[in-house]
Write an enzyme that holds these catalytic residues in place. Structure first.
Site, short mmCIF file in Angstrom:
data_model
loop_
_atom_site.label_atom_id
_atom_site.label_comp_id
_atom_site.label_asym_id
_atom_site.label_seq_id
_atom_site.Cartn_x
_atom_site.Cartn_y
_atom_site.Cartn_z
N GLN A 18 0.78 -1.24 0.00
CA GLN A 18 0.00 0.00 0.00
C GLN A 18 0.81 1.29 0.00
O GLN A 18 0.49 2.23 -0.74
CB GLN A 18 -0.96 0.01 1.20
CG GLN A 18 -1.87 1.21 1.22
CD GLN A 18 -2.95 1.22 2.30
OE1 GLN A 18 -3.57 2.23 2.53
NE2 GLN A 18 -3.20 0.10 2.94
N GLU A 141 1.34 -1.66 8.15
CA GLU A 141 0.53 -0.57 8.68
C GLU A 141 0.49 -0.45 10.21
O GLU A 141 0.90 0.56 10.79
CB GLU A 141 -0.90 -0.78 8.15
CG GLU A 141 -1.96 0.11 8.73
CD GLU A 141 -1.81 1.55 8.30
OE1 GLU A 141 -1.78 1.80 7.10
OE2 GLU A 141 -1.71 2.44 9.18
N ASP A 170 0.52 3.36 6.13
CA ASP A 170 0.74 3.05 4.72
C ASP A 170 0.48 4.25 3.80
O ASP A 170 1.40 4.89 3.31
CB ASP A 170 -0.16 1.89 4.30
CG ASP A 170 0.35 0.56 4.81
OD1 ASP A 170 1.53 0.49 5.18
OD2 ASP A 170 -0.42 -0.39 4.83
N GLY A 249 -7.99 19.50 20.55
CA GLY A 249 -7.46 20.86 20.42
C GLY A 249 -8.05 21.71 21.52
O GLY A 249 -8.37 21.22 22.61
N GLY A 250 -8.26 23.00 21.23
CA GLY A 250 -8.81 23.89 22.23
C GLY A 250 -10.33 23.84 22.30
O GLY A 250 -10.95 24.48 23.15
N1 COA Z 1 11.99 -9.69 -9.69
C1 COA Z 1 12.70 -10.47 -8.86
N2 COA Z 1 12.60 -10.35 -7.50
C2 COA Z 1 11.75 -9.44 -7.03
C3 COA Z 1 11.00 -8.60 -7.86
C4 COA Z 1 11.14 -8.75 -9.25
N3 COA Z 1 10.43 -8.04 -10.13
N4 COA Z 1 10.25 -7.81 -7.09
C5 COA Z 1 10.52 -8.12 -5.80
N5 COA Z 1 11.43 -9.10 -5.77
C6 COA Z 1 11.99 -9.77 -4.58
C7 COA Z 1 12.81 -8.87 -3.71
O1 COA Z 1 14.08 -8.68 -4.25
C8 COA Z 1 12.83 -9.66 -2.41
O2 COA Z 1 13.83 -10.64 -2.50
P1 COA Z 1 14.88 -10.93 -1.29
O3 COA Z 1 14.06 -11.10 -0.06
O4 COA Z 1 15.55 -12.18 -1.73
O5 COA Z 1 15.77 -9.78 -1.21
C9 COA Z 1 11.48 -10.39 -2.43
O6 COA Z 1 10.95 -10.22 -3.75
C10 COA Z 1 10.43 -9.91 -1.45
O7 COA Z 1 10.54 -8.54 -1.21
P2 COA Z 1 9.56 -7.78 -0.17
O8 COA Z 1 8.23 -7.56 -0.77
O9 COA Z 1 10.24 -6.59 0.31
O10 COA Z 1 9.49 -8.81 1.04
P3 COA Z 1 8.31 -9.29 1.95
O11 COA Z 1 7.09 -9.66 1.18
O12 COA Z 1 8.86 -10.33 2.82
O13 COA Z 1 7.98 -8.00 2.85
C11 COA Z 1 7.11 -5.88 3.45
C12 COA Z 1 6.94 -7.13 2.59
C13 COA Z 1 6.02 -4.93 3.06
C14 COA Z 1 6.97 -6.24 4.92
C15 COA Z 1 8.50 -5.26 3.18
O14 COA Z 1 8.60 -5.04 1.81
C16 COA Z 1 8.76 -3.96 3.94
O15 COA Z 1 8.97 -3.95 5.14
N6 COA Z 1 8.78 -2.85 3.19
C17 COA Z 1 9.15 -1.53 3.72
C18 COA Z 1 8.00 -0.90 4.49
C19 COA Z 1 6.74 -0.93 3.71
O16 COA Z 1 6.60 -0.33 2.69
N7 COA Z 1 5.77 -1.67 4.26
C20 COA Z 1 4.51 -1.92 3.59
C21 COA Z 1 3.62 -0.87 3.72
S1 COA Z 1 2.14 -1.20 2.87
#
Ligand code: COA
Length: 420
Positions: A18, A141, A170, A249-250
């Site tokens: 998000q 979130e 988010d 607030g106030g």
């Molecule tokens: N091609 C190949 N690999 C890809 C890719 C693509 N097009 N797009 C994503 N990936 C890979 C990433 O490189 C990552 O690989 P790695 O773990 O080996 O380095 C993997 O997909 C997963 O990435 P990510 O989505 O970040 O991991 P997750 O699903 O475990 O975590 C979150 C999800 C949201 C918790 C994490 O991304 C996060 O903390 N983000 C920062 C804060 C944030 O934005 N939170 C979400 C708010 S809505």
């Protein structure tokens, strides 16, 4: 005039869930060319989460990715990385919100991106900022709402910390990033150079909780917070307490029952006692005798019996629906509003007329509701379109980058890319 303000700005949307998608969606609404880069296997996780129609991208995805194109490539292959690097060389902005370290692991560190295209602005969302002891954490979130002080100050004093339904962690972080990216774009006009713009979810929540930080400082100085329900008869500790529906607030306020509250969970209004409107407020609620009563005339005098005042107003509200009540209160300039349910918001004709809530017609999903731009321009009206299918624009993007049909077919066969 309906000239898209961001027409010609090329954005690589390397985001998911998000926070990132909300940011890039808003830039797309304002006319930027937003290309969502997704995994070939299943794309953004939200395509599959909370589906309401089997086999059709979830509303979670469509409501955060309208007006975008989709390119599905595996960045962890040499060819996939090569495609990404070509895109970077030609883009204005790249936005990502992967887990800490993921960009580096893909060979896309900020340093490398900056070398590839010194004009490119790199937007990054993480749970915590670089100085944080928690900077390595993955964050969603509600984790951010808790780490940002929102949960400890939301809810009632006799209940646990409570998260808000509003996406403070988010979408709010995404909106902060929009501001940062547009600022960096303006800076680039002067310097010619791109820069990295980082927003952490904890920081973005804290920015919205600034009045609670204000209250912490006041509490430490004077030992109480007179606008909180705990004053004057309750007790204060050394940290800002949860204050239910207090005004904050106030101007004191509270959520008050209206006719039908026994059966309708949203038959309530928010009522605000505006200091400068006390005489009018007394007229509105049928208590003209309070206008000059020394027990009520000043905010300080009213403070000890605020909840008695609210109880009296609830008696006045007992035979009025929330809409009838607000119709009366508006005549007396009392700041108030009905507590609207999501059903009421979904069907509100005024919100449709202002395009704050819009209906989109998509080939596969059919008609559905989504949000439109809350920012209104005098010279521009965003047109909200549907969200792209996974890899819907892969062929087009790769052809534009100079790949031949044969090369594209080979990459598809090797699952380096996914096309429709
Ligand atoms: N091609 C190949 N690999 C890809 C890719 C693509 N097009 N797009 C994503 N990936 C890979 C990433 O490189 C990552 O690989 P790695 O773990 O080996 O380095 C993997 O997909 C997963 O990435 P990510 O989505 O970040 O991991 P997750 O699903 O475990 O975590 C979150 C999800 C949201 C918790 C994490 O991304 C996060 O903390 N983000 C920062 C804060 C944030 O934005 N939170 C979400 C708010 S809505």
């Amino acid at each position: 005039m309906n000239t898209s303000p961001l027409a010609g700005i090329k954005i690589i949307d390397f985001t998911g869930v998000q926070a990132g998608p909300a940011c890039t969606q808003m830039l797309a609404w304002f006319g930027a060319d937003v290309l969502k880069v997704e995994r070939v296997t299943s794309g953004d996780v939200t395509r599959h989460q909370l589906r309401d129609i089997p086999g059709i991208d979830a509303l979670y995805f469509t409501m955060l990715n309208s007006n975008k194109r989709s390119l599905a490539i595996n960045i962890k292959t040499p060819q996939g990385l090569e495609i990404m690097e070509k895109l970077i060389k030609d883009a204005d902005i790249l936005v990502e919100n992967f887990a800490p370290g993921a960009m580096d692991r893909m060979g896309l560190s900020w340093q490398h991106i900056h070398e590839l295209n010194p004009r490119l602005i790199f937007g990054s969302v993480k749970g915590f900022n670089e100085q944080s002891p928690w900077k390595d954490l993955k964050v969603y979130e509600n984790v951010a709402q808790c780490a940002g002080g929102a949960a400890s100050t939301t809810g009632f004093w006799d209940g646990p910390p409570t998260v808000s339904a509003a996406a403070l962690g988010d979408s709010n972080t995404g909106m902060h990033l929009v501001i940062g990216l547009l600022t960096a774009l303006l800076a680039r006009e002067k310097t010619g150079a791109g820069q990295k713009v980082s927003v952490s979810m904890q920081d973005a929540v804290i920015n919205l909780c600034r009045v609670k930080l204000r209250d912490q400082e006041r509490l430490e100085r004077v030992g109480y917070l007179e606008e909180y329900p705990q004053y004057p008869n309750g007790t204060f500790g050394d940290t800002v307490p949860r204050s239910g529906n207090a005004g904050g607030g106030g101007q004191p306020g509270w959520v008050l029952k209206c006719k039908g509250w026994e059966n309708d969970p949203n038959a309530y209004i928010y009522f605000t006692i505006q200091e400068q409107n006390w005489a009018n407020t007394c007229q509105a609620i049928g208590k003209p005798e309070w206008t000059d009563d020394p027990a009520y005339t000043t905010a300080k005098a009213r403070q000890p019996h605020l909840f008695d005042i609210f109880a009296e107003i609830e008696k006045w509200l007992a035979d009025k629906t929330k809409y009838e009540a607000v119709d009366i209160l508006r005549k007396y300039e009392v700041p108030s509003a009905p507590v609207l349910s999501m059903k009421e918001i979904a069907h509100d004709p005024a919100l449709r007329a202002s395009s704050t809530v819009v209906e989109v017609d998509e080939e596969k999903r059919g008609k559905y509701l989504t949000v439109g731009s809350p920012i209104k321009f005098s010279d521009y009206v965003p047109t909200i379109t549907g969200a792209p299918l996974l890899g819907e624009h892969t062929n087009q993007v790769l052809t534009d980058l100079g790949y031949t049909a044969d090369q594209i077919a080979q990459m598809a066969a090797a699952e380096v890319i996914r096309n429709q």
